[in-house]
Design a protein around this motif. Structure first.
Motif, short mmCIF file in Angstrom:
data_model
loop_
_atom_site.label_atom_id
_atom_site.label_comp_id
_atom_site.label_asym_id
_atom_site.label_seq_id
_atom_site.Cartn_x
_atom_site.Cartn_y
_atom_site.Cartn_z
N PRO A 80 58.42 26.85 -20.15
CA PRO A 80 57.13 27.10 -20.58
C PRO A 80 56.61 28.44 -21.24
N SER A 101 58.24 29.23 -15.66
CA SER A 101 59.46 29.60 -15.72
C SER A 101 59.74 29.80 -17.28
N GLY A 102 61.10 30.16 -17.78
CA GLY A 102 61.31 30.26 -18.78
C GLY A 102 61.02 29.26 -20.00
N ASN A 108 58.71 29.90 -23.05
CA ASN A 108 59.30 29.95 -24.32
C ASN A 108 58.31 29.10 -25.40
N HIS A 123 69.37 28.12 -25.14
CA HIS A 123 68.63 26.85 -24.28
C HIS A 123 68.29 26.03 -25.02
C1 LIG Z 1 66.73 32.02 -23.06
C2 LIG Z 1 66.30 30.92 -22.14
N1 LIG Z 1 65.22 30.43 -22.12
C3 LIG Z 1 64.81 29.43 -21.38
C4 LIG Z 1 65.42 29.22 -20.27
C5 LIG Z 1 64.71 28.29 -19.18
O1 LIG Z 1 64.36 28.92 -18.08
P1 LIG Z 1 63.69 28.23 -16.90
O2 LIG Z 1 64.78 27.30 -16.33
O3 LIG Z 1 63.41 29.22 -16.00
O4 LIG Z 1 62.57 27.14 -17.48
C6 LIG Z 1 66.59 29.74 -19.87
C7 LIG Z 1 67.30 29.68 -18.68
O5 LIG Z 1 68.37 30.23 -18.69
C8 LIG Z 1 66.94 30.73 -20.78
O6 LIG Z 1 68.11 31.34 -20.66
#
Ligand SMILES: Cc1ncc(COP(=O)(O)O)c(C=O)c1O
Length: 216
Positions: A162, A159-160, A164, A188
């Protein structure tokens, strides 16, 4: 089952009650399909035991539907489903996934280790996992109209968050400087969120984060 679902769709007004019904039918349908296609195998170590009764019991437990094996948890899941249907989610990055995605997430793929990259794994038995990962890479490049001769893609992050972390480690050393939109401004946690008294996100522990803000 499908007929009943179509029937409900056909009715002129789809009431909230009908929505519940559709949802329950779909939920049931997903689990029935999974049960037929993805029934858990009894591990080989169990099948060598001489105790046939024990084997039967183990098999029964491993192959039981969740609602039979853990009704307490199943009940909570149903409540969460109801909450999602009846409430209004205002978290922009949350998503209601599709039936095929839910089905993918409940398959035997869960059982497999697959560290590394296609063709370069740390474990054997990845021939089908490799096919899936290559398919995902191909589709990702197509989605962004990118030439596979010039571009590569990593489709592994769950997901977002990991993702990042993968990006930071690719472009910065430990304690390197990162910048991201601050959490209270719509950013975030994984942008390196910290407060005056606490480094909240691991990304602020491992990197020196400097958030930027939105000015009104
Ligand atoms: C910019 C950004 N980075 C990371 C995330 C985290 O994503 P995840 O919840 O899919 O790990 C989000 C979630 O909204 C986000 O908006």
């Amino acid at each position: 089952m499908l007929q009943a679902t179509i029937q409900i769709f056909k009715s002129a007004m789809i009431s909230r009650r009908a929505l519940f019904k559709i949802n329950n039918l779909l939920l049931y349908h997903v689990h029935q399909v999974q049960k037929v296609l993805f029934t858990q195998l009894v591990p080989r170590s169990f099948s060598t035991t001489t105790n046939r009764m024990a084997n039967a019991d183990i098999s029964k437990t491993l192959n039981a539907n969740l609602w039979d094996s853990d009704p307490e948890l199943w009940d909570i899941i149903k409540k969460e489903k109801r909450r999602q249907i009846t409430g209004i989610e205002l978290i922009a990055s949350e998503n209601f996934t599709t039936l095929p995605v839910l089905q993918c997430l409940s398959t035997c793929l869960h059982n497999k280790y697959s560290e590394g990259l296609p063709g370069e794994r740390y474990y054997g038995g990845n021939e089908y996992i490799d096919q899936i990962e290559r398919l995902a890479q191909k589709r990702s490049l197509e989605a962004f109209n990118l030439d596979p001769e010039q571009w590569g893609v990593n489709v592994q992050p769950y997901s977002g968050s990991p993702t990042n972390f993968a990006v930071y480690t690719a472009v910065a050393e430990p304690h390197g400087r990162i910048m991201g939109l601050d959490l209270p401004d719509g950013g975030h946690l994984t942008h390196g969120f910290f407060t005056q008294s606490k480094k909240v996100s691991a990304t602020s522990l491992f990197f020196e984060s400097l958030p930027y803000k939105v000015l009104f």
